[in-house]
Design an enzyme around this catalytic site. Structure first.
Site, short mmCIF file in Angstrom:
data_model
loop_
_atom_site.label_atom_id
_atom_site.label_comp_id
_atom_site.label_asym_id
_atom_site.label_seq_id
_atom_site.Cartn_x
_atom_site.Cartn_y
_atom_site.Cartn_z
N LYS A 1 -120.52 23.47 12.95
CA LYS A 1 -119.93 24.33 11.92
C LYS A 1 -119.85 25.76 12.45
O LYS A 1 -120.75 26.23 13.14
CB LYS A 1 -120.80 24.28 10.66
N ASN B 1 -110.48 22.63 0.64
CA ASN B 1 -111.83 23.20 0.62
C ASN B 1 -111.78 24.70 0.76
O ASN B 1 -110.89 25.24 1.41
CB ASN B 1 -112.71 22.56 1.71
N GLY C 1 -116.24 29.06 2.55
CA GLY C 1 -116.67 30.43 2.84
C GLY C 1 -117.64 30.51 4.00
O GLY C 1 -118.49 31.38 4.06
N ASN D 1 -112.78 29.96 16.11
CA ASN D 1 -112.14 29.64 14.83
C ASN D 1 -111.32 30.83 14.36
O ASN D 1 -111.79 31.68 13.62
CB ASN D 1 -113.21 29.27 13.80
N CYS E 1 -109.52 29.94 10.16
CA CYS E 1 -110.07 29.55 8.87
C CYS E 1 -109.42 30.41 7.79
O CYS E 1 -109.57 31.62 7.79
CB CYS E 1 -111.58 29.73 8.86
N THR F 1 -107.06 23.66 8.99
CA THR F 1 -106.48 23.23 7.71
C THR F 1 -105.23 24.04 7.36
O THR F 1 -105.01 25.13 7.88
CB THR F 1 -107.51 23.42 6.61
N GLY G 1 -112.55 15.25 11.37
CA GLY G 1 -113.16 16.04 10.31
C GLY G 1 -113.37 15.28 9.04
O GLY G 1 -114.36 14.54 8.87
C1 LIG Z 1 -115.14 21.12 4.29
C2 LIG Z 1 -114.51 21.61 5.55
C3 LIG Z 1 -115.11 22.65 6.26
C4 LIG Z 1 -114.54 23.13 7.43
N1 LIG Z 1 -115.15 24.14 8.11
C5 LIG Z 1 -114.62 24.58 9.28
C6 LIG Z 1 -115.28 25.56 10.05
O1 LIG Z 1 -116.37 26.05 9.71
N2 LIG Z 1 -114.69 25.98 11.20
C7 LIG Z 1 -113.52 25.45 11.64
O2 LIG Z 1 -113.04 25.86 12.70
N3 LIG Z 1 -112.88 24.50 10.94
C8 LIG Z 1 -113.41 24.05 9.78
N4 LIG Z 1 -112.75 23.07 9.08
C9 LIG Z 1 -111.49 22.51 9.59
C10 LIG Z 1 -111.70 21.23 10.40
O3 LIG Z 1 -112.47 21.46 11.55
C11 LIG Z 1 -110.37 20.60 10.79
O4 LIG Z 1 -109.69 21.48 11.64
C12 LIG Z 1 -109.48 20.27 9.61
O5 LIG Z 1 -110.25 19.80 8.52
C13 LIG Z 1 -108.43 19.23 9.93
O6 LIG Z 1 -109.00 18.03 10.39
P1 LIG Z 1 -109.32 16.76 9.43
O7 LIG Z 1 -108.07 16.46 8.68
O8 LIG Z 1 -109.76 15.70 10.36
O9 LIG Z 1 -110.41 17.21 8.51
C14 LIG Z 1 -113.32 22.58 7.90
C15 LIG Z 1 -112.74 21.53 7.20
C16 LIG Z 1 -113.31 21.02 6.04
C17 LIG Z 1 -112.64 19.89 5.34
#
Ligand SMILES: Cc1cc2nc3c(=O)[nH]c(=O)nc-3n(C[C@H](O)[C@H](O)[C@H](O)COP(=O)(O)O)c2cc1C
Lengths: 325, 337
Positions: free
Chosen positions: B74, B98, B101, B158, B161, B224, B297
């Site tokens: 994370k 999501n 934060g 990152n 975000c 995302t 993810g």
């Molecule tokens: C609940 C949640 C928390 C996330 N937190 C981070 C984060 O802290 N840093 C980051 O680079 N991406 C974060 N992401 C994005 C994921 O790493 C990923 O890029 C994104 O969800 C798309 O992939 P997926 O469809 O497989 O989830 C988060 C995604 C979700 C759903």
């Protein structure tokens, strides 16, 4: 669905660890306004402790995430050994889908998950308070407490008789059971909080366990904290994963250092010390009608801890009863 | 496989990655899943996605982290963060929104508690860094660089975000801002640096080009997509933060397009593909589009074992088709006539 794949299991041997299993549905039945599902899950039944929950995959169109359900009952002995019961209300496409599964269908279940209710480390009378289908995990808890030789009393509330879960079971599992309904259709008219003081006085409860809508838990926690009765609550928060990886199901919890930290209901909970939840900075700040969310917490920028507020709870007596360090 | 991990599965003859012949009688063990992702050597191309595997401990209760290609943790910030109030999540068709934060323990606590634990478990650790200013990113990168050599395999930046900066304004939407952050991180560390980009831009290739020019060794595509949900009855947004990041299968085609587009424009830049990956055939699509490895993810929320299963499944998929190396698939999109 077919039961052909029932029995598949994945996970560690460690009895503290959750597993993923394909579980055969043994029955689906009505309990008042709710549904009860019984499924065969030997490892989950063996590992489950009161207050823990399972995550069930649902096949409703376009849904993605599993749905969390408290473990209401497990059977470890006899002909029906290795089964788990969950109770739910239909309030979305996932639970609607689950309300239509048939015996011999298979469900994919992950569990048991979450921290269980801590059991008292000394002889005390236990008051178990349930709201709506929140009574479910209290059945298993009552059994454990009774087996430990403790007196169990129950206080169960709901909006109507139909939504009052397990009236007979509550009576059977407890030394005394009090019921409330908002519309007065059964038991005392009103809410559990209206009779809480009386029930605490009468039962001489030394600890309180509660599960139900968060506004009810906020009100119960507040009153118990004022009366210096240790209180443990099992919260319901919107969950993404149920296994601690997504950080969506957080509750603001005040630590011993008085800092409020966001704790995950799925791995740090769902059971929390009710006097430590910072209800005042949660969106359940204003206890209102049962089942209705309270006021939304004030704006924050998401950086750093939420502001501190409120007097410190009585940590001393509390820690001792749960055997906390 | 650790004997402590049980797998009772009558329909699966291949018991583990080290097991016997696969379903189709091909020798799945002979398949080479190793990839080199911009200088980062991975035993297989399946990693966890940042923010979807927490610190690593949570998933380790299910299976062994050292069996994964990498654990992307994370995002880590300079200071500890408690994140946003709830609701932080809203389920949407085949996906979820999501707005967490960036709740995390902060770089000092991460270095002290989480990193040693991950190393003890034998995980290949990719540290994701986040911040509100170039200086924040640089600070975290410097602190990570002070960790014992070899402990952190790579750093992911990152940039994208969408919840952190004010109302959707993020570094990843500006080529110069993204480049400034990547330059600062790359100059602070010796390990490979991956810039994680968002698709919410006019031209992802332009941003990709800028961060590679600033020293990124590879790209993570994508984060995302910014989205919203409203409760029709109460009128309240589904998220406390109003807007949040959309993830899950709903974004997979968008992620795939981004990977393909960037790979076409910058064929020598290694890509860690991400977005909606849930099944083996999804992994295959990302590899074909040009990703060298993928991160998983939201699918882990649905199934804690998915990242492990994808590794095993990919091995079987390749074996059944007589493909000896996973790298044989990378960038293999066949044109129509
Ligand atoms: C609940 C949640 C928390 C996330 N937190 C981070 C984060 O802290 N840093 C980051 O680079 N991406 C974060 N992401 C994005 C994921 O790493 C990923 O890029 C994104 O969800 C798309 O992939 P997926 O469809 O497989 O989830 C988060 C995604 C979700 C759903």
């Amino acid at each position: 669905m077919s039961s052909r794949q029932a029995g598949q299991l994945r996970g560690r041997d460690d009895v503290e660890a959750p597993v993923r299993g394909r579980c055969e549905v043994l029955s689906r039945r009505r309990e008042g306004a709710y549904w009860t599902l019984t499924f065969a899950a030997k490892e989950i039944a063996e590992r489950a402790r009161p207050g823990q929950f399972v995550q069930i995959a649902v096949g409703a169109p376009h849904t993605l995430l599993r749905r969390p359900f408290s473990i209401a009952r497990v059977s470890r002995q006899g002909a029906s050994a290795g089964t788990v019961d969950v109770v739910f209300d239909v309030h979305g496409p996932g639970t609607d889908w689950l309300s239509k599964v048939e015996a011999h269908d298979t469900l994919e279940v992950v569990g048991p998950l979450g921290k269980p209710f801590p059991l008292p480390q000394r002889q005390v009378n236990c008051l178990l308070i349930g709201g709506g289908y929140g009574v479910a995990p209290l059945f298993l808890l009552a059994e454990h407490l009774t087996r430990q030789g403790l007196r169990v009393d129950m206080l169960v509330g709901a909006s109507t008789l139909e939504r009052l879960l397990g009236v007979v079971e509550s009576k059977r599992l407890s030394a005394s059971a009090v019921f409330t309904t908002d519309d007065g259709s059964y038991g005392e008219p009103g809410q559990v909080t209206d009779v809480l003081d009386d029930v605490l006085d009468r039962t001489g409860a030394g600890v309180v366990y509660a599960c139900g809508p968060n506004p009810m838990l906020a009100a119960v926690s507040q009153r118990c904290t004022e009366r210096e009765v240790p209180v443990q609550v099992a919260v319901e928060e919107l969950m993404g994963c149920g296994i601690g990886v997504c950080f969506t199901c957080v509750m603001p919890v005040r630590g011993k250092d008085q800092h409020v930290r966001m704790k995950r209901a799925c791995v740090d909970g769902p059971v929390f010390n009710g006097s430590r939840i910072a209800w005042d900075v949660s969106r359940y700040a204003v206890p209102s009608v049962l089942g209705e969310p309270g006021a939304v917490a004030g704006p924050g920028d998401g950086a750093g801890p939420l502001p501190d507020a409120g007097p410190p709870p009585d940590a001393e007596g509390d820690a001792a009863v749960w055997g906390e360090a | 496989m650790n004997p402590d991990v049980r797998r009772i599965d009558p329909t699966e003859r291949l018991a583990s990655s080290g097991g016997g012949p696969g379903r189709d009688g091909d020798d799945a063990t002979a398949v080479d899943l190793r990839v080199d992702l911009g200088g980062l050597a991975l035993a297989n191309p399946i990693a966890t996605a940042s923010g979807c595997a927490a610190s690593g401990r949570e998933l380790d209760r299910f299976a062994d982290l050292d069996q994964l290609g990498a654990v992307v943790v994370k995002s880590i910030t300079r200071e500890p963060r408690e994140g946003l109030p709830t609701p932080r999540m809203a389920e949407t068709p085949s996906g979820m929104l999501n707005a967490i934060g960036l709740q995390n323990p902060g770089v000092e606590a991460w270095l002290e508690h989480d990193l040693p634990w991950l190393l003890e478990r034998g995980a290949t650790v990719v540290a994701s860094v986040a911040g509100r200013s170039v200086d924040d990113f640089a600070h975290v990168a410097r602190r990570l660089a002070a960790a014992p050599a070899g402990s952190i395999a790579a750093v992911e930046v990152n940039l994208s975000c969408p919840n952190v900066e004010d109302r959707g304004l993020v570094f990843a939407c500006s080529a110069p801002d993204s480049a400034a952050v990547v330059r600062a991180v790359a100059s602070a560390t010796d390990v490979p640096v991956f810039a994680k980009l968002t698709s919410d831009v006019t031209s992802i290739v332009e941003i990709a080009d800028a961060v590679v020019g600033a020293g990124a060794d590879g790209l993570t595509l994508i984060n995302t997509l910014l989205g919203m949900a409203i409760d029709p009855e109460t009128g309240r947004p589904g998220l406390w933060n109003t807007y949040g990041g959309l993830s899950g299968p709903a974004i997979r085609p968008v992620a795939l397009r981004n990977v393909h587009q960037v790979h076409q424009a910058l064929p020598h830049v290694p890509i860690l593909g991400c977005g909606g990956i849930q099944q083996v055939t999804d992994v295959v699509q990302f590899l074909r589009a040009g990703a060298t490895a993928v991160s998983v993810g939201t699918a882990s929320f649905v199934d804690p074992f998915v990242a492990w299963d994808l590794g095993d499944g990919l091995r079987r998929w390749l074996a059944a088709r007589g493909i000896p190396r996973v790298t044989d698939l990378i960038g293999k999109v066949e044109p129509w006539g």
